[in-house]
Design a protein around this motif. Structure first.
Motif, PDB file in Angstrom:
ATOM      1  N   ASP A  34      37.986  13.153 -31.643  1.00 15.41           N
ATOM      2  CA  ASP A  34      36.803  13.109 -32.486  1.00 15.41           C
ATOM      3  C   ASP A  34      35.561  13.188 -31.597  1.00 15.41           C
ATOM      4  N   PRO A  35      34.587  14.047 -31.946  1.00 12.70           N
ATOM      5  CA  PRO A  35      33.373  14.130 -31.111  1.00 12.70           C
ATOM      6  C   PRO A  35      32.681  12.786 -30.930  1.00 12.70           C
ATOM      7  N   ARG A  36      32.769  11.905 -31.924  1.00 13.33           N
ATOM      8  CA  ARG A  36      32.151  10.582 -31.784  1.00 13.33           C
ATOM      9  C   ARG A  36      32.860   9.760 -30.712  1.00 13.33           C
ATOM     10  N   THR A  37      34.167   9.942 -30.590  1.00 13.70           N
ATOM     11  CA  THR A  37      34.899   9.253 -29.519  1.00 13.70           C
ATOM     12  C   THR A  37      34.452   9.746 -28.158  1.00 13.70           C
ATOM     13  N   LYS A  38      34.273  11.055 -28.024  1.00 17.58           N
ATOM     14  CA  LYS A  38      33.820  11.594 -26.745  1.00 17.58           C
ATOM     15  C   LYS A  38      32.387  11.176 -26.433  1.00 17.58           C
ATOM     16  N   MET A  39      31.551  11.082 -27.463  1.00 18.03           N
ATOM     17  CA  MET A  39      30.195  10.572 -27.237  1.00 18.03           C
ATOM     18  C   MET A  39      30.242   9.128 -26.743  1.00 18.03           C
ATOM     19  N   GLY A  40      31.080   8.317 -27.379  1.00 17.78           N
ATOM     20  CA  GLY A  40      31.234   6.942 -26.929  1.00 17.78           C
ATOM     21  C   GLY A  40      31.778   6.869 -25.521  1.00 17.78           C
ATOM     22  N   GLY A  41      32.743   7.740 -25.199  1.00 20.61           N
ATOM     23  CA  GLY A  41      33.282   7.771 -23.849  1.00 20.61           C
ATOM     24  C   GLY A  41      32.227   8.147 -22.821  1.00 20.61           C
ATOM     25  N   LEU A  42      31.370   9.105 -23.175  1.00 23.12           N
ATOM     26  CA  LEU A  42      30.297   9.500 -22.267  1.00 23.12           C
ATOM     27  C   LEU A  42      29.340   8.337 -22.015  1.00 23.12           C
ATOM     28  N   ILE A  43      29.032   7.591 -23.067  1.00 21.40           N
ATOM     29  CA  ILE A  43      28.144   6.434 -22.915  1.00 21.40           C
ATOM     30  C   ILE A  43      28.800   5.360 -22.055  1.00 21.40           C
ATOM     31  N   VAL A  44      30.080   5.074 -22.328  1.00 21.69           N
ATOM     32  CA  VAL A  44      30.777   4.009 -21.594  1.00 21.69           C
ATOM     33  C   VAL A  44      30.912   4.373 -20.118  1.00 21.69           C
ATOM     34  N   VAL A  45      31.376   5.591 -19.826  1.00 16.90           N
ATOM     35  CA  VAL A  45      31.557   6.005 -18.431  1.00 16.90           C
ATOM     36  C   VAL A  45      30.223   6.032 -17.701  1.00 16.90           C
ATOM     37  N   SER A  46      29.182   6.520 -18.357  1.00 17.75           N
ATOM     38  CA  SER A  46      27.862   6.550 -17.719  1.00 17.75           C
ATOM     39  C   SER A  46      27.355   5.137 -17.462  1.00 17.75           C
ATOM     40  N   ALA A  47      27.551   4.224 -18.439  1.00 17.52           N
ATOM     41  CA  ALA A  47      27.094   2.847 -18.264  1.00 17.52           C
ATOM     42  C   ALA A  47      27.830   2.155 -17.128  1.00 17.52           C
ATOM     43  N   VAL A  48      29.158   2.333 -17.085  1.00 21.74           N
ATOM     44  CA  VAL A  48      29.939   1.730 -15.995  1.00 21.74           C
ATOM     45  C   VAL A  48      29.486   2.272 -14.646  1.00 21.74           C
ATOM     46  N   SER A  49      29.238   3.565 -14.570  1.00 24.52           N
ATOM     47  CA  SER A  49      28.835   4.170 -13.295  1.00 24.52           C
ATOM     48  C   SER A  49      27.445   3.724 -12.869  1.00 24.52           C
ATOM     49  N   LEU A  50      26.539   3.548 -13.821  1.00 23.42           N
ATOM     50  CA  LEU A  50      25.176   3.169 -13.479  1.00 23.42           C
ATOM     51  C   LEU A  50      25.058   1.684 -13.145  1.00 23.42           C
ATOM     52  N   ILE A  51      25.879   0.863 -13.776  1.00 23.42           N
ATOM     53  CA  ILE A  51      25.805  -0.577 -13.525  1.00 23.42           C
ATOM     54  C   ILE A  51      26.438  -0.929 -12.184  1.00 23.42           C
ATOM     55  N   GLN A  52      27.562  -0.287 -11.876  1.00 28.01           N
ATOM     56  CA  GLN A  52      28.299  -0.621 -10.665  1.00 28.01           C
ATOM     57  C   GLN A  52      27.680   0.041  -9.434  1.00 28.01           C
ATOM     58  N   GLU A  53      27.720  -0.663  -8.309  1.00 25.27           N
ATOM     59  CA  GLU A  53      27.318  -0.111  -7.025  1.00 25.27           C
ATOM     60  C   GLU A  53      28.432  -0.216  -5.989  1.00 25.27           C
ATOM     61  N   SER A  54      29.536  -0.869  -6.363  1.00 25.87           N
ATOM     62  CA  SER A  54      30.681  -0.983  -5.463  1.00 25.87           C
ATOM     63  C   SER A  54      31.503   0.299  -5.519  1.00 25.87           C
ATOM     64  N   LEU A  55      32.084   0.659  -4.384  1.00 22.81           N
ATOM     65  CA  LEU A  55      32.804   1.927  -4.283  1.00 22.81           C
ATOM     66  C   LEU A  55      34.104   1.914  -5.080  1.00 22.81           C
TER      67      LEU A  55
END
Length: 278
Positions: A34-55
């Motif tokens: 579902d496109p809404r699932t992919k939109m949510g995935g994009l938000i989640v992955v982007s949020a995790v990547s932006l919040i974290q600084e550990s490798l």
């Protein structure tokens, strides 16, 4: 006859010039979400990547994106997209390597260059690697979203979520414009080459001057397209009637549930690592 019309297209491999900017039909795992699932995935992955600084958690997020690309037969186009952004990736890694937030661990090099104080240390190398992985992760999932989600599917998903028609049209048109603008740029470059311009030869100053031969026609093309779209919308009475509806709204399924569980696992790992291991 029914089998002919019901046959779904297989995933088509894209060439290197278009793999990162165009949607291609398919029946892969990501295509059928579902496109809404992919939109949510994009938000989640982007949020995790932006919040974290550990490798480590950033590498896990990148592995998550690469796994999705692998099971969807999109790993090769994704690698080509990474190659397209390699100059930006190299620039970010070098800057973060010599100008990190803090120089920790063993210091290999340091200097004072006026207001600049570059330093190379183990902490800076790890920080630069983390920032590079962050860029690859966010770009990777964004590229997968573009390659597996049509503009029509995005518009239908936004309408099903109750987003206003004006915003829905704007976002859908912006997604579709990426393909149109890349095609316009290719046509303009071919036209300028036929007139004797060589974008590969000459000094950096000469190349900067030749960019005007691309920028001005692109601006004109964008303005002309905007005028045509505005006239078409006015002729169709856009925004003057009642709210439109979707003939085939998207419906989530088992794949969307599995994707939600995978995203929850990624978030859970990030939280555990940040709290107990970070």
């Amino acid at each position: 006859m029914g089998q002919v019309f019901n046959r779904r297209p297989r995933n088509r491999r894209l060439d290197g010039s278009a793999a990162w900017a165009r949607f291609t039909p398919g029946t892969s795992y990501l295509h059928l979400l579902d496109p809404r699932t992919k939109m949510g995935g994009l938000i989640v992955v982007s949020a995790v990547s932006l919040i974290q600084e550990s490798l480590v958690p950033l590498l896990v997020a990148l592995l998550f994106v690469l796994t999705l690309a692998g099971i969807s037969d999109l790993l090769h186009p994704l690698i080509r997209a990474f190659w397209k952004i390699s100059p930006l990736l190299l620039f970010i890694v070098v800057i973060d390597m010599f100008f990190p937030k803090g120089s920790t661990g063993t210091v290999f090099f340091s200097a004072d260059l006026g207001i600049l104080h570059p330093a190379l240390s183990t902490g800076g190398i790890l920080f630069a690697g983390a920032m590079g992985v962050r860029l690859l992760t966010i770009t990777g999932f964004g590229v997968l979203f573009i390659m597996t989600t049509s503009c029509t599917a995005v518009i239908h998903a936004l309408k099903a979520m109750g987003v206003p028609d004006t915003l829905t049209f704007s976002l859908g048109y912006a997604l579709r414009s990426t393909t149109a603008l890349s095609a316009d740029l290719g046509h303009i470059m071919d036209a300028q080459r036929s007139r004797g311009l060589d974008f590969e030869q000459g000094s950096w100053i000469r190349k900067a001057e030749m960019l005007m031969a691309l920028v001005i026609p692109m601006i004109i093309a964008v303005l002309n397209r905007a005028r045509l779209v505005a006239d078409a919308m006015q002729a169709r009475g856009f925004g003057s009637g009642t709210r439109t509806t979707c003939y085939r709204p998207p419906h989530p399924g088992q794949r969307d549930l599995s994707m939600g569980l995978l995203l929850a696992g990624l978030v859970g790992f990030t939280v555990v690592y940040h709290r107990f291991l970070g």
